[in-house]
Design an enzyme around this catalytic site. Structure first.
Site, PDB file in Angstrom:
ATOM      1  N   HIS A   1      23.732  46.236  36.300  1.00 36.28           N
ATOM      2  CA  HIS A   1      25.651  45.899  36.366  1.00 36.28           C
ATOM      3  C   HIS A   1      25.148  44.157  37.113  1.00 36.28           C
ATOM      4  O   HIS A   1      26.429  43.500  36.930  1.00 36.28           O
ATOM      5  CB  HIS A   1      26.509  46.633  36.826  1.00 36.28           C
TER       6      HIS A   1
ATOM      7  N   ARG B   1      32.949  46.368  35.038  1.00 40.68           N
ATOM      8  CA  ARG B   1      33.431  46.069  34.751  1.00 40.68           C
ATOM      9  C   ARG B   1      34.029  44.954  33.480  1.00 40.68           C
ATOM     10  O   ARG B   1      34.938  44.847  32.905  1.00 40.68           O
ATOM     11  CB  ARG B   1      35.115  47.296  34.519  1.00 40.68           C
TER      12      ARG B   1
ATOM     13  N   PRO C   1      38.368  46.770  45.803  1.00 41.53           N
ATOM     14  CA  PRO C   1      38.443  46.477  46.864  1.00 41.53           C
ATOM     15  C   PRO C   1      39.828  46.500  47.384  1.00 41.53           C
ATOM     16  O   PRO C   1      40.353  45.649  47.125  1.00 41.53           O
ATOM     17  CB  PRO C   1      37.426  45.720  47.349  1.00 41.53           C
ATOM     18  N   GLU C   2      39.702  46.894  48.782  1.00 42.59           N
ATOM     19  CA  GLU C   2      41.836  45.624  49.074  1.00 42.59           C
ATOM     20  C   GLU C   2      41.706  45.296  50.715  1.00 42.59           C
ATOM     21  O   GLU C   2      39.884  45.282  50.185  1.00 42.59           O
ATOM     22  CB  GLU C   2      42.463  47.558  49.143  1.00 42.59           C
TER      23      GLU C   2
END
Length: 281
Positions: A100, A119, A2-3
């Site tokens: 996750h 990740r 996300p930006e």
DNA sequence: TGATATGTTATCTT
DNA sequence: CAAGATAACATATC
């Protein structure tokens, strides 16, 4: 991943979902995903949700929760009495928690906020306002606030020989721009991403400033971009739609929307960069 | 198997 | 010391 536009979209969603709710418990499923003593937040109510750069801030009466989603983090809200299968989007049904899920915030009304992160680069920290200041003081200005001016850009571009794309993504210079919006803004401004910043003309810098603001606002308007793997989703589970408006990002070997020449893909600083060799000089 | 992934930062080199 | 380049973090997918 996300930006700024994605994080801003999440911020708005969270503001609606959890403002005023009291934290009943915090389950940390992956130790490294939560920094500090999560128990300190129990019993506190959420005053408001804010954003700084690509980070979310959940304000509590004493401390605050600072969240960085890095490449693969998601925050999914599950309302009280809602079954997981209700939280679905066009792509898939969201199973919550899933393999996750790293942290679960539970509220006293029975609703939950899931922090998923494939990740494991992302994190949640509990910080005092003082520590927050210390951690964020090196960030550059917010590009959607008035301190972001072409004069400011001119000043930071003077001495550096770095490619403009790297400078745009440098969080200590400008806060919130990442790989997607850097490529998009440079296309809108007609500037080659490899161009060294100290060679930019005043006119180009003004165009770039405008393009950055425009592309970020457009990103927010479409609730962010869920490209490729759809890792970015909103707290509701819905995807964003800015990916349908990409001008160059991931459009390599396709035709430029302005001149119809082929969009190129190169690497700058190890990251994929997309541009039109004809429109961007 | 190797390349790729929307982020940041420690470390190395110049 | 400063600026720039590169590796590293952990995991999944094509």
């Amino acid at each position: 991943m996300p930006e700024l536009p994605e994080v801003e979209t999440i911020k708005r969603g969270l503001q609606t979902a959890i403002k005023g709710k009291k934290i009943a418990d915090i389950n940390v499923l992956n130790t490294n995903s939560f920094k500090g003593n999560s128990k300190k937040a129990i019993g506190s109510s959420v005053l408001e949700v804010k954003r700084r750069a690509k980070m979310l801030i959940i304000k509590l009466p004493e401390d605050l929760l600072l969240i960085h989603l890095k490449m693969s983090g998601q925050l999914i809200f599950q309302p009280k009495n809602e079954k997981p299968e209700k939280l679905k989007n066009k792509q898939k049904v969201l199973k919550l928690p899933n393999k996750h899920t790293r942290v679960i915030l539970k509220f006293t009304d029975g609703s939950k906020l899931f922090f998923n992160d494939i990740r494991k680069f992302g994190w949640i920290k509990i910080l005092s306002p003082k520590d927050f200041m210390l951690q964020t003081k090196s960030l550059g200005p917010e590009p959607l606030k008035k301190e972001f001016t072409s004069d400011y850009l001119k000043q930071i571009f003077t001495r550096s020989q770095r490619p403009i794309k790297l400078m745009l993504m440098d969080q200590t210079k400008i806060a919130g721009i990442g790989n997607i919006y850097a490529s998009e803004a440079l296309f809108m401004a007609g500037i080659n991403p490899e161009k060294k910043v100290n060679t930019l003309k005043s006119k180009e810098i003004k165009a770039l400033k405008k393009a950055v603001v425009k592309v970020l606002k457009k990103g927010i308007k479409y609730k962010g971009s869920s490209a490729q793997d759809k890792t970015y989703i909103q707290p509701t589970g819905e995807i964003g739609s800015y990916q349908h408006h990409f001008l160059v990002y991931q459009r390599n070997n396709k035709k430029c929307k302005i001149c119809a020449r082929i969009i190129k893909r190169i690497k700058i600083g190890g990251r994929s960069t997309f541009y039109c060799n004809n429109c961007q000089t």
